[in-house]
Design a protein around this motif. Structure first.
Motif, PDB file in Angstrom:
ATOM      1  N   LEU A 190       0.622  -1.498  -0.365  1.00  0.00           N
ATOM      2  CA  LEU A 190       0.071   0.248  -0.212  1.00  0.00           C
ATOM      3  C   LEU A 190       0.594   1.467  -0.247  1.00  0.00           C
ATOM      4  CD1 LEU A 190      -3.306   0.676   0.278  1.00  0.00           C
ATOM      5  CD2 LEU A 190      -2.176  -1.856   0.055  1.00  0.00           C
ATOM      6  N   ILE A 193       0.810   0.765  -4.588  1.00  0.00           N
ATOM      7  CA  ILE A 193       0.512  -0.155  -4.823  1.00  0.00           C
ATOM      8  C   ILE A 193       0.758  -0.152  -6.495  1.00  0.00           C
ATOM      9  CG2 ILE A 193      -2.205   0.931  -4.966  1.00  0.00           C
ATOM     10  CD1 ILE A 193      -1.200  -2.937  -5.059  1.00  0.00           C
ATOM     11  N   THR A 207       0.122  -9.695 -13.655  1.00  0.00           N
ATOM     12  CA  THR A 207      -0.225 -10.512 -12.337  1.00  0.00           C
ATOM     13  C   THR A 207       0.642 -11.868 -12.712  1.00  0.00           C
ATOM     14  OG1 THR A 207      -2.416 -10.107 -12.469  1.00  0.00           O
ATOM     15  CG2 THR A 207      -2.496 -11.578 -11.187  1.00  0.00           C
ATOM     16  N   VAL A 238      -2.367  -5.344   0.933  1.00  0.00           N
ATOM     17  CA  VAL A 238      -3.307  -4.865  -0.104  1.00  0.00           C
ATOM     18  C   VAL A 238      -3.573  -3.741  -0.336  1.00  0.00           C
ATOM     19  CG1 VAL A 238      -2.320  -7.182  -1.192  1.00  0.00           C
ATOM     20  CG2 VAL A 238      -4.679  -7.271  -0.323  1.00  0.00           C
ATOM     21  N   MET A 239      -4.935  -3.701  -1.083  1.00  0.00           N
ATOM     22  CA  MET A 239      -5.944  -3.077  -1.075  1.00  0.00           C
ATOM     23  C   MET A 239      -7.284  -3.036  -0.962  1.00  0.00           C
ATOM     24  SD  MET A 239      -5.295   0.194  -3.577  1.00  0.00           S
ATOM     25  CE  MET A 239      -7.163   0.716  -3.892  1.00  0.00           C
ATOM     26  N   GLN A 244      -9.711  -4.237  -6.964  1.00  0.00           N
ATOM     27  CA  GLN A 244      -9.209  -2.936  -7.198  1.00  0.00           C
ATOM     28  C   GLN A 244      -7.528  -3.973  -6.678  1.00  0.00           C
ATOM     29  OE1 GLN A 244      -9.672  -0.922  -3.466  1.00  0.00           O
ATOM     30  NE2 GLN A 244     -11.686  -0.534  -3.908  1.00  0.00           N
ATOM     31  N   SER A 245      -7.317  -4.754  -6.355  1.00  0.00           N
ATOM     32  CA  SER A 245      -6.135  -5.266  -5.793  1.00  0.00           C
ATOM     33  C   SER A 245      -5.964  -6.189  -7.427  1.00  0.00           C
ATOM     34  CB  SER A 245      -5.933  -6.400  -5.024  1.00  0.00           C
ATOM     35  OG  SER A 245      -5.850  -5.726  -4.019  1.00  0.00           O
ATOM     36  N   TYR A 248      -4.632  -3.586 -10.706  1.00  0.00           N
ATOM     37  CA  TYR A 248      -3.189  -3.297 -10.650  1.00  0.00           C
ATOM     38  C   TYR A 248      -2.030  -4.496 -10.863  1.00  0.00           C
ATOM     39  CZ  TYR A 248      -4.701   1.221  -8.886  1.00  0.00           C
ATOM     40  OH  TYR A 248      -5.023   2.751  -7.733  1.00  0.00           O
ATOM     41  N   PHE A 250      -2.493  -7.755  -8.573  1.00  0.00           N
ATOM     42  CA  PHE A 250      -2.387  -8.372  -7.499  1.00  0.00           C
ATOM     43  C   PHE A 250      -4.141  -9.189  -7.691  1.00  0.00           C
ATOM     44  CE2 PHE A 250       0.348  -4.886  -6.682  1.00  0.00           C
ATOM     45  CZ  PHE A 250       1.523  -5.105  -6.042  1.00  0.00           C
ATOM     46  N   PRO A 262      -5.489  -6.284   3.949  1.00  0.00           N
ATOM     47  CA  PRO A 262      -6.800  -5.552   3.723  1.00  0.00           C
ATOM     48  C   PRO A 262      -7.079  -4.343   3.363  1.00  0.00           C
ATOM     49  CG  PRO A 262      -8.516  -7.334   4.312  1.00  0.00           C
ATOM     50  CD  PRO A 262      -6.490  -7.671   4.744  1.00  0.00           C
ATOM     51  N   TRP A 278     -12.431 -12.064   1.683  1.00  0.00           N
ATOM     52  CA  TRP A 278     -11.420 -11.879   1.667  1.00  0.00           C
ATOM     53  C   TRP A 278     -11.630 -12.853   1.944  1.00  0.00           C
ATOM     54  CZ3 TRP A 278      -7.872 -10.075  -0.479  1.00  0.00           C
ATOM     55  CH2 TRP A 278      -7.952  -8.510  -1.155  1.00  0.00           C
TER      56      TRP A 278
END
Length: 485
Positions: A190, A193, A207, A238-239, A244-245, A248, A250, A262, A278
């Protein structure tokens, strides 16, 4: 409960005071850890790398490089005041404060971690900066950065598509794991990211690259575990949302790491992190949702998190199934007044985190975040629920003990008389005005919690449900919370 301690904010001031004296004993460093003894804090994460290493390293630039630096970007610089204490302790006294703190953690029953910021962006640009080492300038010269023309502030970040960037970061992680016997190591993505040119590159390939990098880190963690004779945990920050991750580059589901954190990036904490989602997506990882120090009560108005709001976040996460709670930017300087026992002002670096442990015994404020994050990847709209004229909110409080009272508080720019507000199907009518800058029994709240234009009203509610369903009709609301005490 885990607390992340960054390099600069409290480490340097504390060490500077230690080194002001004309004598030194190792136990002079102990208060930095001992302040957390017998509190709810079970784990301390020592951030040792932002854009420089606060520890000795042959891989990346260190405090010593910055201490002796006299020119940067063609300008004269002098960073001796910033890095003097680290230099004096390590190079003159032969004492590594992080090694002392890690050992002291075990003496007082706290798990010590290393935390590494994987792509810190503080003060990015083309001006001298105390945190930036020769690796940054090497990367800039060789084209290993994302490029500010496409990514603005984050364009000065390292591009993890470049093998040399990944190799250098992996070598640093391996070096520090070989140096310190710790309970775990955290990769703090973070900060930041944005590690790939996600606007233009094949995100699936990005990825794949990141998955391979995490696998390499796991191998280094395994080697360190064998060396030190015990399992070392691997955590990744992470996000807040899985999707969202992914955007980017991830994919936490593919990593099989021990802990996922998170997190909101900054500017606002977020009690809406989808902990249960999650846990379903990554069932083999422990989920430690992150609480930040600022809270966007309204879309353009942030305040410092009070202890009551932090407890509300923590209680919500507990009810959602969180395995533990992670605090970011809640570190303390043991010598400042607001870190002493009994302080209830809600200062972000407060000492009295023990108040969070017994969540059912202390007041809690379950406040709906006004803006959930400072930034999102493109195609993801920022969630801003206020102002709200018609809407529904599920506020996760968990069971409210029978000996506690519960209230709903709303903030509006006008009148409350004609408002239609329902909690669990019951329309709320008996409102009284309340000043959120002061709560009876709690005291003054952090300055700026709500904007001066917001008028707040409170009403008692009767509830036995774990989730408080609040419905707003025909009323412009700009703040909403459930208060339990």
């Amino acid at each position: 409960m885990l607390v992340n301690i960054d390099i600069s904010t409290v480490v340097h001031p504390f060490l500077n005071r230690v080194c002001e004296k004309n004598y030194f004993y190792e136990d002079m460093l102990y208060p930095f850890v001992d302040q957390y003894k017998d509190t709810a804090v079970t784990d301390l994460l020592f951030n040792i790398f932002c854009q420089y290493s606060a520890t000795d390293s042959t891989v990346l630039g260190t405090y010593e490089e910055k201490y002796f630096q006299r020119e940067e970007c063609g300008k004269s610089v002098d960073y001796k005041n910033t890095f003097g204490s680290l230099y004096k302790l390590n190079c003159l006294y032969g004492v590594d404060p992080f090694d002392v703190w890690i050992k002291r953690c075990r003496d007082v029953g706290i798990h010590p971690w290393l935390s590494i910021r994987m792509n810190d962006a503080h003060n990015n640009g083309w001006e001298p900066f105390s945190g930036r080492t020769s690796f940054f300038y090497e990367a800039k010269e060789k084209g290993w950065l994302l490029g500010p023309e496409n990514y603005g502030y984050y364009g000065w970040n390292f591009n993890y598509e470049i093998p040399e960037v990944r190799e250098r970061m992996l070598a640093y992680i391996a070096e520090q794991l070989d140096r310190y016997d710790v309970h775990g190591i955290e990769l703090d993505f973070l900060r930041e990211i944005i590690c790939f040119a996600y606007h233009s590159e094949d995100i699936k390939e990005c990825t794949r690259i990141m998955n391979s990098f995490i696998a390499d880190v796991k191998e280094e963690v395994k080697k360190a575990s064998e060396k030190w004779g015990h399992k070392i945990l691997l955590a990744v920050r992470v996000m807040r949302d899985f999707e969202q991750s992914l955007r980017y580059g991830f994919d936490p589901c593919a990593w099989d790491v021990d802990v996922l954190v998170p997190s909101p990036r900054w500017a606002s904490s977020d009690s809406g992190i989808a902990v249960s989602e999650w846990k379903k997506l990554c069932p083999r990882a422990k989920i430690f949702p992150c609480i930040e120090t600022l809270f966007a009560v309204e879309p353009t108005h942030s305040g410092i998190m009070s202890a009551e709001v932090v407890r509300g976040h923590a209680a919500s996460f507990r009810e959602m199934g969180a395995d533990d709670i992670y605090l970011y930017n809640f570190f303390s300087d043991p010598d400042t007044p607001h870190c002493k026992d009994g302080d209830k002002t809600g200062h972000p670096y407060m000492r009295n985190v023990s108040l969070y442990s017994s969540l059912d015994s202390y007041p809690k404020r379950f406040a709906v975040v006004g803006q959930s994050s400072e930034h999102y990847p493109d195609t993801f709209p920022t969630w801003r629920p206020f102002p709200c004229n018609n809407g529904e909110f599920d506020i996760v409080t968990g069971d409210i003990p029978k000996d506690k009272r519960a209230y709903i508080t709303v903030g509006t720019a006008g009148d409350i008389e004609n408002a239609e507000i329902y909690v669990n199907g019951d329309r709320i009518r008996d409102w009284s005005m309340i000043d959120l800058t002061y709560i009876p029994g709690i005291g003054a709240q952090p300055e700026g919690y709500v904007s001066p234009e917001t008028v707040c009203f409170r009403a008692h509610i009767s509830t036995s449900t774990k989730i408080q369903k609040v419905i707003i009709k025909n009323s412009e609301i700009c703040h909403l919370e459930i208060y339990v005490y």
